[in-house]
Design a protein around this motif. Structure first.
Motif, short mmCIF file in Angstrom:
data_model
loop_
_atom_site.label_atom_id
_atom_site.label_comp_id
_atom_site.label_asym_id
_atom_site.label_seq_id
_atom_site.Cartn_x
_atom_site.Cartn_y
_atom_site.Cartn_z
N LEU A 118 0.83 -1.21 0.00
CA LEU A 118 0.00 0.00 0.00
C LEU A 118 0.86 1.27 0.00
CD1 LEU A 118 -2.78 -1.03 2.54
CD2 LEU A 118 -3.01 -0.79 0.07
N LYS A 119 2.18 1.11 0.20
CA LYS A 119 3.07 2.27 0.14
C LYS A 119 3.10 2.86 -1.28
CE LYS A 119 7.22 -0.50 -0.76
NZ LYS A 119 8.57 -0.88 -0.26
N ILE A 120 2.76 2.06 -2.29
CA ILE A 120 2.77 2.57 -3.67
C ILE A 120 1.64 3.58 -3.89
CG2 ILE A 120 2.60 1.92 -6.11
CD1 ILE A 120 3.84 -0.78 -5.35
N PRO A 121 0.36 3.21 -3.63
CA PRO A 121 -0.70 4.23 -3.77
C PRO A 121 -0.57 5.34 -2.73
CG PRO A 121 -1.61 2.18 -2.89
CD PRO A 121 -0.22 1.87 -3.36
N CYS A 122 0.02 5.04 -1.55
CA CYS A 122 0.21 6.09 -0.54
C CYS A 122 1.19 7.14 -1.06
CB CYS A 122 0.73 5.47 0.76
SG CYS A 122 0.97 6.67 2.08
N THR A 123 2.23 6.71 -1.76
CA THR A 123 3.17 7.65 -2.35
C THR A 123 2.48 8.52 -3.40
OG1 THR A 123 5.04 6.15 -1.99
CG2 THR A 123 5.31 7.86 -3.67
N ALA A 124 1.62 7.89 -4.19
CA ALA A 124 0.87 8.65 -5.20
C ALA A 124 -0.04 9.68 -4.53
CB ALA A 124 0.05 7.70 -6.07
N LEU A 125 -0.69 9.30 -3.43
CA LEU A 125 -1.58 10.21 -2.72
C LEU A 125 -0.78 11.38 -2.12
CD1 LEU A 125 -4.47 10.78 -1.75
CD2 LEU A 125 -3.96 9.41 0.29
N CYS A 126 0.38 11.08 -1.54
CA CYS A 126 1.22 12.15 -0.98
C CYS A 126 1.71 13.08 -2.08
CB CYS A 126 2.41 11.54 -0.24
SG CYS A 126 2.01 10.75 1.32
N THR A 127 1.97 12.53 -3.26
CA THR A 127 2.39 13.35 -4.39
C THR A 127 1.31 14.34 -4.77
OG1 THR A 127 3.83 11.59 -5.24
CG2 THR A 127 3.14 13.29 -6.80
N VAL A 128 0.06 13.89 -4.78
CA VAL A 128 -1.06 14.76 -5.13
C VAL A 128 -1.26 15.84 -4.07
CG1 VAL A 128 -3.57 14.83 -5.42
CG2 VAL A 128 -2.24 13.01 -6.52
N ASN A 264 8.62 10.37 -7.42
CA ASN A 264 8.61 9.19 -6.56
C ASN A 264 7.75 8.06 -7.12
OD1 ASN A 264 9.97 9.25 -3.70
ND2 ASN A 264 9.38 11.36 -4.15
N ILE A 265 6.73 8.41 -7.87
CA ILE A 265 5.87 7.37 -8.45
C ILE A 265 6.66 6.56 -9.47
CG2 ILE A 265 3.72 6.91 -9.68
CD1 ILE A 265 2.62 9.51 -8.59
N MET A 266 7.40 7.27 -10.33
CA MET A 266 8.23 6.57 -11.31
C MET A 266 9.33 5.77 -10.62
SD MET A 266 6.97 6.94 -14.23
CE MET A 266 8.31 6.09 -15.06
N LYS A 267 9.81 6.26 -9.48
CA LYS A 267 10.78 5.50 -8.70
C LYS A 267 10.17 4.18 -8.25
CE LYS A 267 11.42 6.13 -4.36
NZ LYS A 267 11.69 6.71 -3.02
N GLY A 268 8.89 4.21 -7.86
CA GLY A 268 8.20 2.99 -7.47
C GLY A 268 8.06 2.01 -8.61
N PHE A 269 7.78 2.51 -9.80
CA PHE A 269 7.68 1.64 -10.97
C PHE A 269 9.04 1.02 -11.29
CE2 PHE A 269 3.69 3.79 -11.55
CZ PHE A 269 2.90 2.88 -12.24
N SER A 270 10.09 1.82 -11.16
CA SER A 270 11.43 1.31 -11.41
C SER A 270 11.80 0.22 -10.40
CB SER A 270 12.44 2.45 -11.34
OG SER A 270 13.75 1.99 -11.52
N ALA A 271 11.44 0.45 -9.14
CA ALA A 271 11.72 -0.55 -8.10
C ALA A 271 10.96 -1.84 -8.37
CB ALA A 271 11.34 0.01 -6.74
N ALA A 272 9.73 -1.74 -8.86
CA ALA A 272 8.94 -2.92 -9.18
C ALA A 272 9.58 -3.70 -10.32
CB ALA A 272 7.52 -2.51 -9.55
N ALA A 273 10.04 -2.99 -11.34
CA ALA A 273 10.72 -3.65 -12.45
C ALA A 273 11.99 -4.34 -11.98
CB ALA A 273 11.04 -2.63 -13.55
N ALA A 274 12.68 -3.73 -11.01
CA ALA A 274 13.90 -4.32 -10.46
C ALA A 274 13.59 -5.62 -9.72
CB ALA A 274 14.59 -3.33 -9.53
N ILE A 275 12.45 -5.66 -9.03
CA ILE A 275 12.04 -6.88 -8.32
C ILE A 275 11.84 -8.02 -9.31
CG2 ILE A 275 10.17 -7.94 -6.99
CD1 ILE A 275 9.79 -5.24 -5.61
N VAL A 276 11.15 -7.73 -10.40
CA VAL A 276 10.91 -8.74 -11.43
C VAL A 276 12.23 -9.21 -12.03
CG1 VAL A 276 9.84 -9.19 -13.67
CG2 VAL A 276 8.62 -7.84 -11.96
N LEU A 277 13.10 -8.26 -12.38
CA LEU A 277 14.37 -8.59 -13.01
C LEU A 277 15.27 -9.40 -12.09
CD1 LEU A 277 16.07 -8.17 -15.56
CD2 LEU A 277 16.97 -6.08 -14.55
N SER A 278 15.32 -9.03 -10.80
CA SER A 278 16.17 -9.75 -9.85
C SER A 278 15.65 -11.16 -9.61
CB SER A 278 16.25 -8.98 -8.53
OG SER A 278 14.97 -8.88 -7.93
N THR A 279 14.33 -11.34 -9.63
CA THR A 279 13.76 -12.67 -9.45
C THR A 279 14.10 -13.57 -10.64
OG1 THR A 279 11.93 -11.72 -8.19
CG2 THR A 279 11.65 -13.97 -9.01
#
Length: 333
Positions: A118-128, A264-279
């Protein structure tokens, strides 16, 4: 504009690769290396290395040693207010890490895994709310899709254990709520500080890493103080551990670059892609098996990244607060 877009893509790609490599290397040190090290000291050393790297880059940016010293005197040591301002994210991140530990101790791993995303949508909400930005309905949809995708990618079936640990679910959910809020607030707060003035990115990093060293040293004292005094600060360190620390340091610097030039939202997307790639890399290196949930989660992550990246109004600049009120921005969700 095209050059700017290419630069942003380059930053996100490098951050993804560094984060993925760091995850794989960290897993190696925890599964292959026989002697464990103190993770608290590693975090502290990471902050120290990031500080020295930032000073080095600032020295290159200023062009001379005299200008570097002048810049440090004016913006760091001669500006306690700014130094205090950048200590906020360090303290909030420390609180976040402690709350995450409390939550993991009082919730099942699967429940913790789902709720912590939920930190992902929370970051988006804080951004807004904090940066006076607006997100389209498609962007909000992609944010929640990313949240679900990351959850599925990291999903692991619950395993029965003979050791019964007493847990307090209410304490766990309260801790996870605080951790989620801290994650969103600290990231967006740092972004706001970076983009609200013309102060050099590396000066801001130095300000934050100085307070980060103090916070992490306190963490070493509280968590492993007695053992560190007995065995030494660098107990268990190997070449692989130093490599992990170096990757964490470079990743931290690149994170600030990504936040500065994207958000920060794009940072979250990048982190998600990193999780997939590392797995995927772990499948090759450690023999992990790809599951159906991972495949579905990876697909959702890829689709969410594509949807969020569709042509839209630029959201990487802070808009004047007079343009829309918070209620009007939230009404578009």
């Amino acid at each position: 504009e095209n050059v700017s877009l290419l630069f942003k893509l380059y930053c996100l790609t490098v951050m993804t690769l560094v984060a993925a490599t760091y995850t794989v290397a960290l897993r190696y040190t925890r599964t292959v290396e026989t002697e464990l090290y103190f993770s608290t000291t590693a975090v502290c050393i990471t902050e120290v290395i990031k500080l020295f790297l930032s000073v080095g880059i600032l020295a290159k940016e200023t062009g001379s040693l005299a200008r570097l010293i002048t810049s440090l005197k004016e913006n760091v040591f001669g500006s306690p207010t700014e130094l205090l301002k950048l200590s906020v994210p360090s303290l909030v991140y420390a609180l976040q890490n402690n709350m995450a530990f409390v939550a993991l101790s009082n919730l099942d791993a699967a429940v913790y895994q789902v709720t912590y995303q939920l930190k992902i949508p929370c970051t988006a909400l804080c951004t807004v709310l904090m940066l006076n930005r607006t997100l389209s309905k498609l962007q909000w949809f992609s944010v929640f899709m990313l949240c679900g995708g990351v959850t599925l990618v990291q999903w692991k079936p619950a395993q029965a254990t003979k050791v019964q640990v007493e847990q307090n679910p209410w304490l766990g959910f309260g801790a996870i709520a605080v951790a989620v809020l801290c994650s969103g607030f600290a990231g967006v707060y740092f972004e706001k500080v970076l983009k609200s003035s013309d102060t050099s990115l590396w000066v801001r990093n130095i300000q934050m890493y100085l307070s980060g060293i103090v916070v992490t040293l306190f963490g070493v004292y509280m968590s492993d103080g007695a053992q560190v005094l007995e065995k030494g600060f660098f107990y268990g360190y190997t070449y692989y551990v130093w490599f992990v620390i170096f990757l964490a340091s470079v990743g931290g610097l690149y994170t600030s670059v990504v936040v500065k030039y994207t958000d920060n939202i794009m940072k979250g997307f990048s982190a998600a892609a990193a999780i997939v790639l590392s797995t995927v890399a772990s499948v090759v290196l450690f023999g992990l098996q790809i599951t159906v949930t991972f495949s579905l989660g990876a697909l959702l992550v890829c689709i969410s990244i594509y949807l969020y990246g569709l042509p839209r109004q630029d959201t990487t600049k802070i808009q004047p607060s007079e343009t829309k009120s918070s209620k009007e921005r939230l009404a578009t969700v």
